[in-house]
Design a protein around this motif. Structure first.
Motif, PDB file in Angstrom:
ATOM      1  N   ARG A   9       0.807  -1.228   0.000  1.00  0.00           N
ATOM      2  CA  ARG A   9       0.000   0.000   0.000  1.00  0.00           C
ATOM      3  C   ARG A   9       0.840   1.278   0.000  1.00  0.00           C
ATOM      4  N   PRO A  10       1.765   1.446   0.977  1.00  0.00           N
ATOM      5  CA  PRO A  10       2.475   2.729   0.973  1.00  0.00           C
ATOM      6  C   PRO A  10       3.344   2.932  -0.264  1.00  0.00           C
ATOM      7  N   GLU A  11       3.830   1.831  -0.841  1.00  0.00           N
ATOM      8  CA  GLU A  11       4.663   1.989  -2.050  1.00  0.00           C
ATOM      9  C   GLU A  11       3.817   2.452  -3.236  1.00  0.00           C
ATOM     10  N   VAL A 201      -7.020   6.359  14.012  1.00  0.00           N
ATOM     11  CA  VAL A 201      -5.967   5.431  14.472  1.00  0.00           C
ATOM     12  C   VAL A 201      -5.543   4.492  13.352  1.00  0.00           C
ATOM     13  N   THR A 202      -4.235   4.211  13.243  1.00  0.00           N
ATOM     14  CA  THR A 202      -3.791   3.040  12.474  1.00  0.00           C
ATOM     15  C   THR A 202      -2.690   2.330  13.269  1.00  0.00           C
ATOM     16  N   ALA A 203      -2.628   1.016  13.133  1.00  0.00           N
ATOM     17  CA  ALA A 203      -1.578   0.240  13.814  1.00  0.00           C
ATOM     18  C   ALA A 203      -1.352  -1.057  13.057  1.00  0.00           C
ATOM     19  N   HIS A 204      -0.113  -1.329  12.719  1.00  0.00           N
ATOM     20  CA  HIS A 204       0.167  -2.595  12.029  1.00  0.00           C
ATOM     21  C   HIS A 204       1.591  -3.089  12.209  1.00  0.00           C
ATOM     22  N   ARG A 205       2.448  -2.350  12.928  1.00  0.00           N
ATOM     23  CA  ARG A 205       3.855  -2.759  13.025  1.00  0.00           C
ATOM     24  C   ARG A 205       3.962  -4.128  13.664  1.00  0.00           C
ATOM     25  N   PHE A 235     -10.873   3.550  13.564  1.00  0.00           N
ATOM     26  CA  PHE A 235      -9.678   2.698  13.466  1.00  0.00           C
ATOM     27  C   PHE A 235      -9.834   1.762  12.262  1.00  0.00           C
ATOM     28  N   PRO A 236      -9.355   2.209  11.062  1.00  0.00           N
ATOM     29  CA  PRO A 236      -9.340   1.287   9.922  1.00  0.00           C
ATOM     30  C   PRO A 236      -8.260   0.228  10.158  1.00  0.00           C
ATOM     31  N   VAL A 237      -8.667  -1.025  10.174  1.00  0.00           N
ATOM     32  CA  VAL A 237      -7.761  -2.071  10.664  1.00  0.00           C
ATOM     33  C   VAL A 237      -6.995  -2.734   9.517  1.00  0.00           C
ATOM     34  N   HIS A 238      -5.695  -2.663   9.593  1.00  0.00           N
ATOM     35  CA  HIS A 238      -4.780  -3.328   8.648  1.00  0.00           C
ATOM     36  C   HIS A 238      -5.021  -4.840   8.744  1.00  0.00           C
ATOM     37  N   PRO A 239      -4.935  -5.574   7.621  1.00  0.00           N
ATOM     38  CA  PRO A 239      -5.218  -7.016   7.677  1.00  0.00           C
ATOM     39  C   PRO A 239      -4.340  -7.780   8.673  1.00  0.00           C
ATOM     40  N   LYS A 259     -12.901  -1.349   7.853  1.00  0.00           N
ATOM     41  CA  LYS A 259     -11.956  -1.851   6.846  1.00  0.00           C
ATOM     42  C   LYS A 259     -10.971  -0.738   6.536  1.00  0.00           C
ATOM     43  N   PRO A 260      -9.805  -1.043   5.967  1.00  0.00           N
ATOM     44  CA  PRO A 260      -8.912   0.033   5.516  1.00  0.00           C
ATOM     45  C   PRO A 260      -9.622   0.905   4.481  1.00  0.00           C
ATOM     46  N   PHE A 261      -9.353   2.207   4.538  1.00  0.00           N
ATOM     47  CA  PHE A 261      -9.940   3.134   3.572  1.00  0.00           C
ATOM     48  C   PHE A 261      -9.031   3.277   2.361  1.00  0.00           C
ATOM     49  N   LEU A 269     -10.108  11.957   6.201  1.00  0.00           N
ATOM     50  CA  LEU A 269     -10.200  11.670   7.637  1.00  0.00           C
ATOM     51  C   LEU A 269      -9.000  12.214   8.402  1.00  0.00           C
ATOM     52  N   GLU A 270      -7.828  12.043   7.790  1.00  0.00           N
ATOM     53  CA  GLU A 270      -6.588  12.473   8.441  1.00  0.00           C
ATOM     54  C   GLU A 270      -6.563  14.000   8.598  1.00  0.00           C
ATOM     55  N   SER A 271      -6.956  14.694   7.532  1.00  0.00           N
ATOM     56  CA  SER A 271      -6.792  16.151   7.525  1.00  0.00           C
ATOM     57  C   SER A 271      -7.764  16.844   8.477  1.00  0.00           C
ATOM     58  N   ASP A 279       1.183   3.849  14.289  1.00  0.00           N
ATOM     59  CA  ASP A 279       2.570   3.373  14.298  1.00  0.00           C
ATOM     60  C   ASP A 279       3.102   3.330  12.864  1.00  0.00           C
ATOM     61  N   SER A 280       2.359   3.950  11.955  1.00  0.00           N
ATOM     62  CA  SER A 280       2.727   3.961  10.527  1.00  0.00           C
ATOM     63  C   SER A 280       3.794   5.014  10.245  1.00  0.00           C
ATOM     64  N   GLY A 281       4.679   4.689   9.327  1.00  0.00           N
ATOM     65  CA  GLY A 281       5.671   5.678   8.907  1.00  0.00           C
ATOM     66  C   GLY A 281       5.033   6.779   8.088  1.00  0.00           C
ATOM     67  N   GLY A 282       4.272   6.369   7.061  1.00  0.00           N
ATOM     68  CA  GLY A 282       3.657   7.343   6.156  1.00  0.00           C
ATOM     69  C   GLY A 282       2.698   8.274   6.882  1.00  0.00           C
ATOM     70  N   VAL A 283       1.992   7.747   7.853  1.00  0.00           N
ATOM     71  CA  VAL A 283       0.993   8.572   8.551  1.00  0.00           C
ATOM     72  C   VAL A 283       1.692   9.631   9.423  1.00  0.00           C
ATOM     73  N   GLN A 284       2.843   9.308   9.984  1.00  0.00           N
ATOM     74  CA  GLN A 284       3.602  10.335  10.733  1.00  0.00           C
ATOM     75  C   GLN A 284       3.955  11.505   9.810  1.00  0.00           C
ATOM     76  N   GLU A 285       4.336  11.168   8.578  1.00  0.00           N
ATOM     77  CA  GLU A 285       4.712  12.223   7.617  1.00  0.00           C
ATOM     78  C   GLU A 285       3.487  13.013   7.166  1.00  0.00           C
ATOM     79  N   GLU A 286       2.435  12.278   6.805  1.00  0.00           N
ATOM     80  CA  GLU A 286       1.245  12.949   6.261  1.00  0.00           C
ATOM     81  C   GLU A 286       0.626  13.914   7.269  1.00  0.00           C
ATOM     82  N   THR A 287       0.512  13.485   8.533  1.00  0.00           N
ATOM     83  CA  THR A 287      -0.065  14.385   9.542  1.00  0.00           C
ATOM     84  C   THR A 287       0.786  15.641   9.678  1.00  0.00           C
TER      85      THR A 287
HETATM   86  N1  UDP Z   1      -3.698   4.616   4.343  1.00  0.00           N
HETATM   87  C1  UDP Z   1      -4.844   4.452   3.566  1.00  0.00           C
HETATM   88  N2  UDP Z   1      -5.942   3.872   4.141  1.00  0.00           N
HETATM   89  C2  UDP Z   1      -5.961   3.464   5.441  1.00  0.00           C
HETATM   90  C3  UDP Z   1      -4.781   3.630   6.224  1.00  0.00           C
HETATM   91  C4  UDP Z   1      -3.665   4.196   5.634  1.00  0.00           C
HETATM   92  O1  UDP Z   1      -4.859   4.832   2.392  1.00  0.00           O
HETATM   93  O2  UDP Z   1      -6.986   2.965   5.899  1.00  0.00           O
HETATM   94  C5  UDP Z   1      -2.503   5.207   3.705  1.00  0.00           C
HETATM   95  C6  UDP Z   1      -1.933   6.411   4.417  1.00  0.00           C
HETATM   96  O3  UDP Z   1      -2.528   7.601   3.945  1.00  0.00           O
HETATM   97  C7  UDP Z   1      -0.460   6.336   4.047  1.00  0.00           C
HETATM   98  C8  UDP Z   1      -0.206   4.854   3.852  1.00  0.00           C
HETATM   99  O4  UDP Z   1      -1.489   4.237   3.766  1.00  0.00           O
HETATM  100  O5  UDP Z   1      -0.213   6.971   2.810  1.00  0.00           O
HETATM  101  C9  UDP Z   1       0.579   4.291   4.995  1.00  0.00           C
HETATM  102  O6  UDP Z   1       0.683   2.926   4.831  1.00  0.00           O
HETATM  103  P1  UDP Z   1       1.015   1.943   6.030  1.00  0.00           P
HETATM  104  O7  UDP Z   1       0.676   2.586   7.323  1.00  0.00           O
HETATM  105  O8  UDP Z   1       0.352   0.649   5.698  1.00  0.00           O
HETATM  106  O9  UDP Z   1       2.581   1.701   5.861  1.00  0.00           O
HETATM  107  P2  UDP Z   1       3.888   2.470   6.396  1.00  0.00           P
HETATM  108  O10 UDP Z   1       3.813   3.873   5.937  1.00  0.00           O
HETATM  109  O11 UDP Z   1       3.941   2.313   7.873  1.00  0.00           O
HETATM  110  O12 UDP Z   1       4.979   1.689   5.754  1.00  0.00           O
END
Ligand code: UDP
Ligand code: UD1
Length: 359
Positions: A9-11, A201-205, A235-239, A259-261, A269-271, A279-287
Motif C-alpha cells: 500500500r504505501p509503495e 488510528v492506524t496500527a500494524h507494526r 480505526f481502519p484495521v490493517h489485515p 476496513k482500511p480506507f 479523515l486524516e486532515s 505506528d505507521s511511517g507514512g501517517v507520521q509524515e502525512e499528519t
Molecule cells: N492509508 C490508507 N488507508 C488506510 C490507512 C492508511 O490509504 O486505511 C494510507 C496512508 O494515507 C499512508 C499509507 O497508507 O499513505 C501508509 O501505509 P502503512 O501505514 O500501511 O505503511 P507504512 O507507511 O507504515 O509503511
C-alpha cells in the motif's frame, strides 16, 4: 527504460507521483508489482483511485515468512529484469519488496534508485530497519527526503555523490490528491463525524501487533482515550492487525473498527481529525504535512523531523502513556513547518533517472 518496483500500500501511494511523472514525460518504463499486498483494499483500490496504469508484471508472491517472501520476490524480479534489461530500477521505502527488488537488481548490475533513502530508527529489531540499511548500501542513487536522511547516509560511509535530497514523494501525493479527495464525497458525513471531533488510528507494526501484551496495551489505551474524551475513535484495521486480534482472542470495546480506507477517504479523515494515533511511517509524515497532531505508538522513529518540528510525539505502546499523550495535545502549538519538501520529489527523481539513462 525505468523499472518501477512496488508491492505494498504505501509503495503504491508514494510511487504514484513518480509513475505520473513518467507518464507525463512519455518516459519508457514498466511497473513490476510483487504482490506482497493483494487484498483489494490494500492494493487494487489504490490503482483505481489514483488512476494508475495496471502493472506490466505481477509476481503474486503473497504473504509468508520474511525469508520466503524475500526469496520469491528476488527470483520473480530477476526473471523480469533479465527480460527487460532496464537502465535503472526504482524502489521506495523499507519493505521486503524493496530490499529483495534492490538486491536482485544489483546482482544483475542493474542500477538501483532508492526513494526515501537514509531513514534510520537505529532499531534493528524492526524488519524495516534491516531492509533500509541493506537497500541503501546496494543502491546507486539515494533519493533522501531530508538533510537528516542525507547525514545518516554520510555517517555510514555512503558517498555524497550518490545522494540527492528530493523531499518525500508523499508530499506530492498529498498535494496531487487532497482537492480530488475533498470533491469525491464526504467520508465524514458517511461516518457521522464532525471535523476535529474524532480521533483517527492506524496500527500494524510487527513489533506492536504480533505481541499479545503489547497489542492489548495499545487497544486498552485507545479505549481509554475514547472513554475520557467521549469522541469517536475511528480505526481502519490493517489485515495483519485484524488477523492478530482474532487469533489472540482480544476483545475490543468502544472503538469504530472499519476496513482500511482508500487514500482519498483516508486523506479526508486524516486532515480533519483532532489527533491521529499511529505506528505507521507514512501517517507520521502525512499528519506533519497536513498540520494535524500525531501521537506515535512506538518507542523510536525514523522520522525525527516530525518530532523536531513538533507535529509528532512518541507515546510508546503503554496504555497510560497513550492516554497521557492525547491529554497533552490541548497544549500543542500547530503551524509547524513541513520538513518534507515542496511536492516536486517525483519530478526530481524522474529527472535524475532520465539523465542516468543516457550515461
Ligand atoms: N492509508 C490508507 N488507508 C488506510 C490507512 C492508511 O490509504 O486505511 C494510507 C496512508 O494515507 C499512508 C499509507 O497508507 O499513505 C501508509 O501505509 P502503512 O501505514 O500501511 O505503511 P507504512 O507507511 O507504515 O509503511
Ligand atoms: C508490510 C511491510 C511494512 C509496511 C506495511 C505497509 C515488510 C517486512 N513489512 O507489512 O514495512 O509498513 O507492509 O502496510 O515488508 N495481509 C492480507 N492482505 C494483504 C496483505 C497482508 O491479508 O494484502 C495479511 C496477511 O495475513 C499477512 C499479514 O497481513 O501475513 C502481513 O503482511 P506482510 O506483507 O507480511 O506485512 P505487513 O504487516 O503488511
Amino acid at each position: 527504460m525505468i523499472g518501477v518496483i512496488l508491492g505494498t500500500r504505501p509503495e503504491i501511494i508514494k510511487m504514484s507521483p513518480v509513475i505520473r511523472e513518467c507518464e507525463r514525460r512519455g518516459i519508457d518504463y514498466f511497473i513490476l508489482h510483487t504482490g506482497q499486498h493483494y487484498s483489494y483494499e490494500m492494493d487494487r483500490l489504490f490503482f483505481e483511485e489514483l488512476e494508475l496504469p495496471d502493472p506490466n508484471y505481477s509476481l503474486d508472491v503473497g504473504s509468508g515468512t520474511h525469508a520466503s517472501q524475500t526469496a520469491k520476490v528476488m527470483t520473480g524480479v530477476e526473471d523480469v529484469l533479465l527480460k527487460e534489461s532496464p537502465d535503472i530500477v526504482l524502489v521506495q521505502g523499507d519493505t521486503n519488496t524493496v530490499m529483495a527488488g534492490a538486491l536482485a537488481a544489483s546482482k544483475l548490475h542493474v542500477r538501483v534508485g532508492h526513494i526515501e533513502a537514509g531513514l534510520r530508527s537505529f532499531n534493528r529489531w524492526m524488519p524495516e530497519e534491516i531492509n533500509r540499511v541493506l537497500t541503501d548500501h546496494i543502491s546507486d542513487y539515494l533519493f533522501a527526503p531530508t538533510e537528516t536522511a542525507r547525514e545518516n547516509l554520510l555517517a555510514e560511509g555512503i558517498s555524497n555523490q550518490k545522494i540527492c535530497v528530493t523531499g518525500n514523494t508523499v508530499v506530492d501525493a498529498i498535494y496531487q490528491n487532497l482537492d480530488i479527495a475533498k470533491k469525491k464525497g464526504n467520508v465524514l458525513n458517511d461516518l457521522d463525524l464532525e471535523p476535529r471531533e474524532y480521533f483517527l488510528v492506524t496500527a500494524h507494526r510487527q513489533e506492536n501487533v504480533d505481541n499479545r501484551t503489547r497489542l492489548k496495551e495499545i487497544l486498552r489505551g485507545l479505549e481509554g482515550v475514547q472513554k475520557e474524551f467521549s469522541l469517536p475513535v475511528v480505526f481502519p484495521v490493517h489485515p495483519r492487525t485484524e488477523k492478530r486480534i482474532k487469533e489472540l482472542g482480544i476483545g475490543v470495546d468502544g472503538l469504530n473498527l472499519t476496513k482500511p480506507f482508500g487514500f482519498l477517504e483516508f486523506l479526508q479523515l486524516e486532515s480533519q481529525a483532532r489527533l491521529v494515533l499511529t505506528d505507521s511511517g507514512g501517517v507520521q509524515e502525512e499528519t506533519c504535512v497536513l498540520g494535524v497532531p500525531c501521537a506515535t505508538m512506538r518507542y523510536d522513529t525514523e522520522r525525527p523531523e516530525t518530532l523536531n518540528v513538533g507535529s509528532n510525539i512518541l507515546v510508546g505502546a503503554d496504555s497510560g502513556k497513550i492516554l497521557e499523550g492525547v491529554r497533552s495535545i490541548a497544549a500543542w502549538k500547530t503551524g509547524w513547518e513541513n520538513p518534507y519538501g515542496d511536492g516536486i520529489a517525483g519530478k526530481m527523481i524522474v529527472m535524475v533517472c532520465a539523465a542516468a539513462r543516457s550515461q
